[in-house]
Design a protein around this motif. Structure first.
Motif, PDB file in Angstrom:
ATOM      1  N   THR A  33     -48.165  13.949   7.889  1.00  0.00           N
ATOM      2  CA  THR A  33     -48.365  12.535   8.167  1.00  0.00           C
ATOM      3  C   THR A  33     -48.954  12.381   9.566  1.00  0.00           C
ATOM      4  N   VAL A  90     -49.013  10.663  12.805  1.00  0.00           N
ATOM      5  CA  VAL A  90     -48.107   9.791  13.557  1.00  0.00           C
ATOM      6  C   VAL A  90     -48.877   8.922  14.538  1.00  0.00           C
ATOM      7  N   SER A  91     -49.876   9.504  15.194  1.00  0.00           N
ATOM      8  CA  SER A  91     -50.646   8.745  16.181  1.00  0.00           C
ATOM      9  C   SER A  91     -52.095   9.183  16.181  1.00  0.00           C
ATOM     10  N   THR A 144     -38.626   8.016   9.390  1.00  0.00           N
ATOM     11  CA  THR A 144     -39.686   7.003   9.271  1.00  0.00           C
ATOM     12  C   THR A 144     -40.753   7.274  10.331  1.00  0.00           C
ATOM     13  N   THR A 182     -43.643   6.711  11.513  1.00  0.00           N
ATOM     14  CA  THR A 182     -44.834   5.912  11.810  1.00  0.00           C
ATOM     15  C   THR A 182     -44.610   5.236  13.151  1.00  0.00           C
TER      16      THR A 182
END
Length: 726
Positions: A298, A300-301, A338, A340
């Motif tokens: 994923t 993230v940034s 989570t 994000t």
């Protein structure tokens, strides 16, 4: 505008004469000139020494050999050289060992150890930080390669500490292959070598899975996957399963990364998560990816989110350092469940100091902060409430944190300009620092040295930190020899550190000064940005202001002032000597960049674009041309004596920069001062340089500087050692 290069018909030819420079020659060899014209942004720029860029051309090798012969003829005859050789050998071969890169895994403590007269550092397993007699050698590059030219780049143990992956490279190339060793036996696992995990352009990294059966690693293009010109780029993340050939390794991440991406991988303590912090070249932009138990990555940034660090906590969170709307940094807590960025909360808001890194313990966060050069270690609880500062040495550097036990106690390394490097145990309960057995003693006594922290005022009014070391009672009469150094770039600050060669300088009655210039990380991103891209000239103005302060306040005078710097600091030396040649008595420029218009044509130069800029951008070209050292050498100018060093295997700065700069300065110099090239055929940018080669280089450098400033080496009256660590 596209770069255009053309060989003009009116090429000016001078005799090559590289064969006419035997050792001991009184004059440098003549250098052939071939006029080439490059066009940038509609501007034609002549380049007479572009032919010196071809490292493998026999003519270039012949020219380099002739320059080395001339240099040897100048340096080998200098008075006091043998006395300096003896003292430098004593200092750099001091047998008190140095320990670094401590890591704990599965209850086992690992460390890199340097123990002269061994040529290279080696990996050890420590039984205890309080009893070094219990340590054992795990991987010794001198056993792998008795020549002394193989070095350990880095190592990563499995989470249980039973195996360790080790990257090793040869000859300063930084091209590291990874081998896996069994910790219990110290033997390499058969058929377990993954090639070129580390490189001199994008670096390298590795993160084990939970059970130590495989690892994620940085993979460069192999074979014919990409054209030869692209094989130092397009780094991706792959997974290697132990016991399988590397050809079967599987892709994990990175196909959409920039050409100049650089990955840094890490694993959570439970092995369930892997993080990849991806840099966009060298300019300070990062993005973060996280792999969770599902096996999916994923993001993230993104680069624009300004997250620069990511560290796993012990509380099911990922802690981030963000510079979004906080140039000096803030700390965010992101729940792993989570991942994000909109779920992140601010734990530590921006403060006065620049946050460099975080180390989460069981019940608190340790925050490493920069404040103008020296660093400090601040503590907060998991809610961000202040717990004060760790009581470190004054005007010092701190880092390398490792958890010890199950609580909040840590091991950390602390050093200052006058205190040798030592590892300490910090007790959170008692707020006390206890020195461990992993502490260096000193081969010289610096108890009479005072550390002066002051500020110079740069051209635009910016206050620039300057640290001055001098013996107590030194008269400020302008007659002292002084040595000034700086760096100023890439978000890197020069932090306090114990340096036996600065000790040698002080021992001889010199003044030693360290400038903390813009471009570094001393005061956060704003400080860095004001010394990069089109604002790079600020760095050189800052350095000149520091040199001027040393003269104005009568620490020294121009003919007694030497300057030295390496890499980006070598560029600094090139700019300093071309912009203010009257200010210095001697210049030592190590592995530096001097042709700012053609640096981006080299592999690592393309990673530098995010820091320096590119000739393809009109404003950036204008700035680069304005300060490029090679293009600002002026005929007839009286330059101070200057020594350039280079390494033939340097993957970060192509040695052609030094060759071209030396040729141009020798041609233009209106003084009788020698301009020297010391080109080493067996080293690189400095990483992995054998101890013996380092000693030889420093003997050359200090005998060169002593002679240029009119110093006479005086053997110390007696050899004094600092007391052994308690």
């Amino acid at each position: 505008m596209k770069l255009k290069s053309a060989l003009t018909a009116a090429a000016l030819m001078l005799p090559l004469a590289a064969t006419a420079a035997p050792k001991g020659a009184a004059k440098p060899p003549a250098t052939e000139k071939q006029e080439k014209v490059d066009t940038y942004q509609g501007t034609e720029v002549k380049d007479f020494y572009q032919w010196l860029e071809a490292s493998n051309d026999p003519k270039v090798k012949q020219w380099t050999d002739a320059q080395n012969a001339y240099t040897r003829g100048q340096l080998d005859k200098l008075p006091g050289r043998e006395g300096l050789r003896q003292r430098i050998s004593e200092l750099l071969s001091w047998k008190s060992p140095a320990y670094g890169a401590l890591q704990e895994a599965g209850g086992t403590l690992f460390a890199m150890k340097n123990q002269p007269p061994k040529q290279q550092g080696f990996l050890v397993v420590l039984g205890s930080v309080d009893d070094t007699s219990k340590e054992r050698v795990l991987v010794d590059p001198m056993v792998v390669d008795p020549s002394g030219h193989t070095t350990i780049d880095w190592y990563v143990p499995t989470l249980d500490g039973k195996k360790v992956a080790v990257s090793m490279s040869k000859g300063g190339t930084e091209s590291g292959d990874v081998t896996v060793y069994d910790v219990a036996t110290g033997k390499a696992m058969p058929n377990e070598m993954v090639p070129h995990v580390n490189g001199g352009t994008a670096g390298g990294s590795l993160a084990w899975n939970a059970d130590g059966t495989g690892y994620f690693y940085t993979r460069y293009p192999r074979g014919e996957e990409r054209p030869a010109a692209d094989r130092d780029f397009f780094q991706q993340v792959y997974f290697h399963q132990l016991g399988t050939p590397t050809e079967k390794d599987t892709y994990a991440l990175g196909k959409d990364f920039p050409r100049i991406a650089m990955s840094a991988l890490d694993t959570s303590e439970d092995g369930k998560y892997t993080v990849d912090v991806v840099a966009n070249g060298d300019g300070g932009e990062f993005m973060v990816y996280l792999r969770g138990p599902s096996g999916q990555w994923t993001q993230v940034s993104k680069f624009e989110d300004r997250v620069i660090r990511a560290t796993f906590g012990k509380d099911g969170a990922l802690y981030l350092v963000s510079r979004k709307d906080a140039p000096r940094g803030k700390v965010l807590r992101l729940p792993l469940a989570t991942p994000t960025l909109d779920k992140a909360t601010v734990v530590v808001p921006e403060g006065e100091a620049s946050i460099q890194g975080i180390f989460p313990a069981k019940g608190r966060l340790y925050i490493n902060e920069q404040l103008g050069g020296p660093s400090q270690l601040r503590m907060v609880d998991l809610k961000g409430q202040s717990l004060g500062l760790v009581p470190t040495l004054p005007v010092s550097s701190v880092g390398g944190l490792v958890a010890t036990g199950d609580g909040d106690d840590v091991l950390l390394v602390n050093t200052s300009f006058v205190q040798p490097t030592a590892w300490y145990r910090y007790s959170a309960k008692d707020n006390t620092m206890t020195k461990t057995a992993l502490a260096r003693t000193s081969p010289l006594d610096l108890s009479d040295v005072e550390v002066v922290r002051t500020e110079a005022t740069s051209k635009d009014g910016t206050k620039v930190p300057l640290t001055i070391l001098k013996k107590k009672g030194t008269k400020l009469d302008g007659k002292n020899p002084a040595l000034l150094t700086g760096y100023g770039g890439f978000n890197i600050s020069i932090s306090p550190g114990f340096n036996v060669l600065s000790g040698l300088w002080l021992e001889q009655g010199g003044v030693y000064a360290i400038a903390n210039l813009r471009g570094g990380s001393e005061f956060g991103e704003k400080w860095h940005a004001e010394g990069s891209l089109t604002k790079k000239q600020n760095v050189f103005d800052d350095f000149y202001a520091c040199a001027k302060l040393l003269v104005d306040q009568k620490y020294t005078q121009p003919k007694k002032l030497a300057i030295q710097g390496g890499s980006n600091g070598g560029l600094l030396m090139g700019a300093a000597v071309t912009q203010h040649p009257e200010m210095y008595g001697a210049v030592v420029a190590r592995v530096g960049i001097y042709d700012m218009l053609r640096v981006e044509l080299t592999p690592n130069g393309q990673f530098n674009i995010t820091e320096y800029g590119t000739v393809k951008d009109p404003e950036q070209f204008k700035a680069l041309r304005a300060y490029s050292p090679l293009h600002n050498v002026k005929d007839g100018t009286k330059y101070p004596t200057t020594l350039f060093t280079s390494g033939a295997n340097d993957p970060r700065v192509d040695p052609f920069h030094s060759r071209k700069m030396v040729a141009r300065m020798q041609e233009a110099n209106g003084a009788k001062t020698p301009i020297l090239l010391r080109a080493n055929a067996e080293t690189g940018h400095g990483m992995g340089t054998p101890l013996s080669a380092r000693i030889e280089e420093e003997v050359d450098v200090y005998s060169f500087v002593f002679n240029a400033l009119g110093m006479k080496y005086q053997p110390p009256a007696k050899k004094v050692s600092a007391p052994a660590p308690q």
